[in-house]
Design a protein around this motif. Structure first.
Motif, mmCIF file in Angstrom:
data_model
loop_
_atom_site.group_PDB
_atom_site.id
_atom_site.type_symbol
_atom_site.label_atom_id
_atom_site.label_comp_id
_atom_site.label_asym_id
_atom_site.label_seq_id
_atom_site.Cartn_x
_atom_site.Cartn_y
_atom_site.Cartn_z
ATOM 1 N N LEU A 269 3.755 -64.027 -69.002
ATOM 2 C CA LEU A 269 2.720 -63.109 -68.527
ATOM 3 C C LEU A 269 1.333 -63.558 -68.967
ATOM 4 C CD1 LEU A 269 4.560 -59.728 -69.177
ATOM 5 C CD2 LEU A 269 4.158 -60.831 -66.977
ATOM 6 N N PHE A 335 11.383 -58.125 -68.420
ATOM 7 C CA PHE A 335 10.275 -57.522 -67.682
ATOM 8 C C PHE A 335 10.661 -57.175 -66.251
ATOM 9 C CE2 PHE A 335 6.458 -57.870 -64.989
ATOM 10 C CZ PHE A 335 5.704 -56.856 -65.558
ATOM 11 N N GLY A 531 3.733 -54.869 -69.512
ATOM 12 C CA GLY A 531 3.386 -56.281 -69.458
ATOM 13 C C GLY A 531 2.312 -56.643 -70.469
#
Length: 558
Positions: A269, A335, A531
């Motif tokens: 991310l 995620f 995130g």
């Protein structure tokens, strides 16, 4: 061999990003935007919906307008569909340089339920959106007559739908025709005030950070002098403070598979954020480049999955983990799993509302194929490369066979209070900019000042790293050697503060309402904040790991 593979992976990734950059600049239709007098200029009707509920959008012809005899839908890119765009050819003949006055589109008798439909749309402040030669047009559907000339009773009525066209000369060149949209819709009324607010906030935070850094450096200097003196003194002198736990500070954390997966997902991310900033700063996300951001997010996330696999598997093997396949599965779902479940629920809500926010089956198949053919293979390849890297965990101190007992600590040194302290300072550095971001993502403004956003992002990373390092030092000084998870949680706690800001923004700064809009706002913001939690958690842990290695390498540990 492993180094060469990493270089090849990064080279392929950069090449793919360059291709993506060029593709997002391609116009969404085949027109060259050059017309002669009398040429037909394409007009597409997009969507309608409540002005204050940006996620609750419907097809333009869901309302009883004059619909064309044959509905011609425009082919759209992946990002446009994800954005809820559903463009169809509008039944308006807008010829180049041809003025028209009250041109009749059609005459029709509106039934009672259709009149009620229009009335409900006007009462909810519905807006419409069209695109004329790729230029966006929007406006409110209508308003109630305050003088009482609107009939309060719904009944059948004969109506004429008309339109007028007026062409005017302009000196604005084609390359700059989108600038007026950013000037009107995105930028605050006084850009200087925006800059001043950001600079004021950043200077305040940096001064506080510098003040704490000075204190920390002084304390560390005193520690080094003290421990050096202790080494020259009697060897049987009792050690205290963070040196006392040198045999436990590099003891591997609990749930190391989950920890490695969190590092892998967070690193991916973070890489995604860097590439998005790169595309933004080079001008890819210009105003109303429809779907460019969503396309970039999907494609870059898929291409960077190899980074997640490599980071997770490499670190997991450094921690002497054995089941690296299960670790890869955990990394891939850490995620994507919550995001998938959230999407399933929200897409079901959108289908129930017959909203354009509901993804068509074909788009879902495309996303599934991207995940199957790109994301998963790259995750596995990255994991294999990480497993074969044969890297060892670098610890300057040997770990004792049995862990020391952690002394009783006051309540403010527990995990939750430490997370609260760690998240507040980074959040204070970005909260001013959050309003403009929210007004763009959950409103109708256009965000174009990416230079400010990038500066704020850098400050966020610096402050997160420093505050986590500071709290890690105080934790070790209190002879608490379980700093691995604590540093990750403290680094990522800013994501929790951002979600708290969501509650404030929804109730105090927006007029959003209804089950669908509320579900979309809190559902997708939960995924975004999660995130941020993973990404900033990696920043906090990596900074703390570097710091801990440095201080224990600087002293003599037996």
């Amino acid at each position: 061999m492993v180094v060469d593979m990493k270089k090849k992976i990064m080279a392929c990734l950069v090449a793919a990003i360059v291709i993506l950059c060029s593709l997002t600049h391609v116009r969404s239709d085949a027109s060259n935007h050059r017309y002669k007098e009398g040429d037909d200029v394409p007009l597409y009707a997009n969507k309608v919906g409540p002005f204050h509920n940006p996620s609750e959008t419907y097809r333009y012809f869901d309302l009883p307008f004059c619909s064309p005899a044959h509905m011609q839908e425009k082919k759209e890119a992946l990002g446009e569909v994800l954005n809820g765009d559903r463009l169809v050819v509008a039944p308006y003949n807008l010829e180049f340089l041809k003025d028209k006055e009250s041109e009749i589109v059609c005459k029709k008798k509106l039934k009672q339920e259709e009149v009620s439909q229009f009335r409900a749309a006007v009462s909810k402040d519905y807006y419409f959106q069209m695109y004329y030669d790729d230029l966006p047009l929007w406006g409110l559907l209508g308003k109630f007559d305050k003088e009482g000339k609107d009939d309060p009773k719904d009944k059948e009525v004969d109506v004429e739908f008309t339109y007028s066209v007026k062409w005017k000369d302009t000196e604005i060149p084609f390359e700059k025709r989108m600038e007026k949209y950013s000037q009107i819709s995105s930028l605050p009324h006084h850009l200087e005030i925006h800059w001043f607010s950001i600079i004021n906030s950043c200077v305040t935070v940096l001064l506080l950070t510098g003040f704490l850094a000075t204190i920390l450096m002084r304390v560390l200097k005193n520690d080094f002098v003290k421990y050096t003196h202790d080494e020259e003194a009697a060897d049987d002198q009792e050690e205290t403070g963070w040196k006392y736990i040198h045999g436990d500070v590099f003891r591997y954390p609990k749930y190391k598979s989950l920890f490695a997966a969190a590092l892998g997902s967070g690193t991916q991310l973070f890489t995604l954020a860097i590439f998005i900033f790169f595309l933004a700063l080079v001008g890819v996300f210009y105003p109303y480049n429809r779907g460019a951001l969503f396309t970039a997010l999907v494609v870059i996330y898929a291409l960077t999955s190899g980074i997640a696999g490599y980071t997770a598997a490499s670190f997991y093997c450094q921690l002497e983990g054995q089941n690296w396949v299960r670790n890869l599965l955990l990394t891939g779902s850490l995620f994507c799993g919550p995001l998938f479940l959230t999407f399933c629920f929200l897409n079901t809500v959108a289908i129930a509302y017959s909203s354009t926010a509901a993804l068509p089956f074909g788009t879902i198949v495309v996303i599934f194929l991207i995940w199957t053919l790109v994301t998963s293979p790259l995750l596995v390849l990255g994991g294999i490369a990480g497993k074969n890297s044969k890297a060892e965990f670098q610890a300057p101190c040997r770990t004792a066979k049995f862990p020391r007992e952690i002394p009783s600590l006051p309540w403010y040194r527990k995990t939750l209070p430490q997370m609260a302290m760690a998240g507040f300072l980074p959040f204070s550095a970005i909260y001013i900019e959050l309003y403009y971001i929210f007004a763009s993502v959950w409103g109708h403004r256009i965000y174009t000042i990416y230079s400010i956003l990038f500066i704020v992002f850098i400050i966020l990373l610096v402050v997160t790293a420093f505050i986590t390092v500071s709290l890690t030092y105080f934790q070790l000084a209190a002879e608490d050697h379980e700093w691995w998870w604590r540093s990750f949680l403290c680094g990522g706690s800013t994501g929790l503060f951002i979600y708290g800001y969501c509650l404030y923004y929804y109730h105090a700064r927006s007029d959003m309402s209804g089950f669908m809009q509320t579900s979309f706002f809190f559902g997708y913001m939960a995924c975004i904040c999660y995130g941020f939690f993973l990404m900033l958690g990696v920043v906090g842990f990596r900074a703390s790991l570097f710091f801990v290695r440095h201080i224990y390498r600087s002293i003599k540990c037996e």
